[in-house]
Scaffold this active site. Structure first.
Site, PDB file in Angstrom:
ATOM      1  N   LYS A 166      58.911  30.853  75.367  1.00 33.38           N
ATOM      2  CA  LYS A 166      58.841  31.993  76.291  1.00 33.38           C
ATOM      3  C   LYS A 166      59.229  31.610  77.717  1.00 33.38           C
ATOM      4  O   LYS A 166      59.786  32.420  78.446  1.00 33.38           O
ATOM      5  CB  LYS A 166      57.474  32.681  76.257  1.00 33.38           C
ATOM      6  CG  LYS A 166      56.311  31.813  76.644  1.00 33.38           C
ATOM      7  CD  LYS A 166      54.993  32.547  76.440  1.00 33.38           C
ATOM      8  CE  LYS A 166      53.826  31.720  76.946  1.00 33.38           C
ATOM      9  NZ  LYS A 166      53.707  30.364  76.333  1.00 33.38           N
TER      10      LYS A 166
ATOM     11  N   ARG B  90      46.146  34.852  80.322  1.00 35.60           N
ATOM     12  CA  ARG B  90      45.910  34.102  79.083  1.00 35.60           C
ATOM     13  C   ARG B  90      44.510  34.359  78.542  1.00 35.60           C
ATOM     14  O   ARG B  90      44.144  33.783  77.529  1.00 35.60           O
ATOM     15  CB  ARG B  90      46.050  32.617  79.357  1.00 35.60           C
ATOM     16  CG  ARG B  90      47.281  31.988  78.690  1.00 35.60           C
ATOM     17  CD  ARG B  90      47.452  30.663  79.363  1.00 35.60           C
ATOM     18  NE  ARG B  90      48.051  29.643  78.594  1.00 35.60           N
ATOM     19  CZ  ARG B  90      49.145  28.991  78.996  1.00 35.60           C
ATOM     20  NH1 ARG B  90      49.783  29.359  80.068  1.00 35.60           N
ATOM     21  NH2 ARG B  90      49.595  27.978  78.301  1.00 35.60           N
TER      22      ARG B  90
ATOM     23  N   ARG C 182      59.728  18.303  72.900  1.00 37.02           N
ATOM     24  CA  ARG C 182      60.057  18.811  74.237  1.00 37.02           C
ATOM     25  C   ARG C 182      60.002  17.697  75.278  1.00 37.02           C
ATOM     26  O   ARG C 182      59.106  16.856  75.268  1.00 37.02           O
ATOM     27  CB  ARG C 182      59.061  19.907  74.606  1.00 37.02           C
ATOM     28  CG  ARG C 182      59.276  20.481  75.988  1.00 37.02           C
ATOM     29  CD  ARG C 182      58.699  21.857  76.127  1.00 37.02           C
ATOM     30  NE  ARG C 182      57.249  21.869  76.171  1.00 37.02           N
ATOM     31  CZ  ARG C 182      56.535  22.979  76.289  1.00 37.02           C
ATOM     32  NH1 ARG C 182      57.154  24.158  76.339  1.00 37.02           N
ATOM     33  NH2 ARG C 182      55.228  22.939  76.324  1.00 37.02           N
TER      34      ARG C 182
ATOM     35  N   ARG D  52      55.401  15.716  78.516  1.00 35.83           N
ATOM     36  CA  ARG D  52      54.164  16.135  79.175  1.00 35.83           C
ATOM     37  C   ARG D  52      52.973  15.610  78.383  1.00 35.83           C
ATOM     38  O   ARG D  52      52.985  15.642  77.156  1.00 35.83           O
ATOM     39  CB  ARG D  52      54.091  17.664  79.208  1.00 35.83           C
ATOM     40  CG  ARG D  52      54.822  18.270  80.362  1.00 35.83           C
ATOM     41  CD  ARG D  52      54.964  19.772  80.220  1.00 35.83           C
ATOM     42  NE  ARG D  52      53.762  20.465  79.772  1.00 35.83           N
ATOM     43  CZ  ARG D  52      53.713  21.781  79.544  1.00 35.83           C
ATOM     44  NH1 ARG D  52      54.786  22.530  79.716  1.00 35.83           N
ATOM     45  NH2 ARG D  52      52.607  22.352  79.137  1.00 35.83           N
TER      46      ARG D  52
ATOM     47  N   ARG E 163      45.526  23.008  72.067  1.00 36.79           N
ATOM     48  CA  ARG E 163      46.183  24.096  72.813  1.00 36.79           C
ATOM     49  C   ARG E 163      46.362  25.324  71.929  1.00 36.79           C
ATOM     50  O   ARG E 163      46.186  26.456  72.377  1.00 36.79           O
ATOM     51  CB  ARG E 163      47.540  23.622  73.356  1.00 36.79           C
ATOM     52  CG  ARG E 163      47.361  22.626  74.480  1.00 36.79           C
ATOM     53  CD  ARG E 163      48.663  21.964  74.849  1.00 36.79           C
ATOM     54  NE  ARG E 163      49.586  22.847  75.521  1.00 36.79           N
ATOM     55  CZ  ARG E 163      50.880  22.607  75.625  1.00 36.79           C
ATOM     56  NH1 ARG E 163      51.401  21.528  75.083  1.00 36.79           N
ATOM     57  NH2 ARG E 163      51.658  23.440  76.268  1.00 36.79           N
TER      58      ARG E 163
END
Ligand code: AMP
Length: 222
Positions: free
Chosen positions: A16, A91, A130, A163, A174
Site C-alpha cells: 500500500k 490503524r 523488502r 528494517r 505485526r
C-alpha cells in the site's frame, strides 16, 4: 471542491505504501506515512522517536496518543489544504475516531478508504525480501525489485537495509497486531460506504492503474 482525503488500509507488506506514493505524486497531494514519520523521529533520536522505538522494533503498534497528535499536527500544514493521503493511519478504531472528529470539526470527511489485501504467504514473502534505503526511504525487493548494485539505492546511492521489524520473527507479531487492532476498520469503512477493495496480488503497475481509475472516478463525481 471538497478536500481529497484518502486512507490506505491493509496488512503490513501488502504494497500500500508504494501505491500511496504513486497516487500522491499523480494527484500532487502529500503522502503521509506514519511509519515513515516514526522512522524519521527514530533516526533523529527525538523524544517521540525514543518512545516509539521499543514498540516498533517489537512489531507492536505505537500507543494511540503518540500517533494521533503526530498526524493531527501534520494535517494542519498548508500543504494539506487540497487534501492528503494517509498511509498506515488510522490503524485502530480510536485513531479513526480521532481523525473523524478532527475532520468533522472543519466540515470535512474521508473521501475513500482504499483497502489492499493479498494471501498471507505472499505478504510474508514481500516483507522478508523488502529492503529500504536509509537515505531516501525508497523501497526494493531482493527478488521482485532489486537494486542495480547490491545494497545501494538506485535513486540516491544510499545504503539499503532490512528494517528491523521486517525480520521474519517480527512479521507474525505485526500481522497479529493488524488482525486484532486494524482489521476491524475494514467493516467499519465498508458500512460507511467508503471502502474500495483492491486485490494486491498483481504487479505494481497493474494495481496502480485500478487505483488511479478509482481516484479519477471519485474526482469526477465531486
Ligand atoms: P509501517 O511502516 O506502516 O509498517 O509502520 C512501522 C511501525 O510504525 C509499525 O509497526 C508501528 O510500530 C508504527 N506505526 C506506524 N503507523 C502506526 C499507527 N497508525 N499506529 C500505531 N503504530 C504505528
Amino acid at each position: 471542491m471538497s478536500k481529497q482525503i484518502f486512507v490506505f488500509l491493509g496488512p503490513p507488506g501488502v504494497g500500500k505504501g508504494t501505491q500511496a506514493a504513486k497516487l500522491a505524486a499523480d494527484l500532487k497531494l502529500p503522502h503521509i506515512s506514519t511509519g515513515d514519520l516514526f522512522r524519521d523521529h527514530l533516526k533523529r533520536e527525538t523524544e517521540l522517536g525514543l518512545k516509539a522505538k521499543g514498540y516498533m522494533n517489537e512489531g507492536k503498534l505505537v500507543p494511540d496518543e503518540l500517533v494521533v497528535d503526530l498526524v493531527m499536527d501534520r494535517i494542519k500544514n498548508e500543504d494539506c489544504n487540497a487534501g492528503f493521503i494517509l498511509d498506515g493511519f488510522p490503524r485502530t478504531v480510536a485513531q479513526d475516531e480521532a481523525l473523524e472528529k478532527a475532520l468533522s470539526a472543519n466540515g470535512e470527511k474521508v473521501s475513500a478508504a482504499l483497502y489492499f489485501d493479498a494471501p498471507r504467504d505472499t505478504i510474508v514473502e514481500r516483507i522478508s525480501g523488502r529492503r529500504t534505503c536509509r537515505g531516501c526511504g525508497a523501497m526494493y525487493h531482493v527478488k521482485y525489485a532489486p537494486t542495480k548494485q547490491d545494497g545501494v539505492c538506485d535513486a540516491c546511492g544510499g545504503e539499503t537495509y532490512q528494517r528491523e521489524d521486517d525480520a521474519a520473527e517480527k512479521v507474525s507479531e505485526r500481522l497479529s497486531e493488524y488482525d486484532n487492532k486494524t482489521g476491524p476498520l475494514v467493516p467499519h469503512y465498508r458500512e460507511k460506504g467508503l471502502l474500495k477493495e483492491f486485490d494486491a496480488q498483481g504487479g505494481v503497475d497493474e494495481i496502480y492503474a485500478q487505483v488511479k481509475a478509482f481516484a479519477e472516478g471519485l474526482k469526477s463525481q465531486a
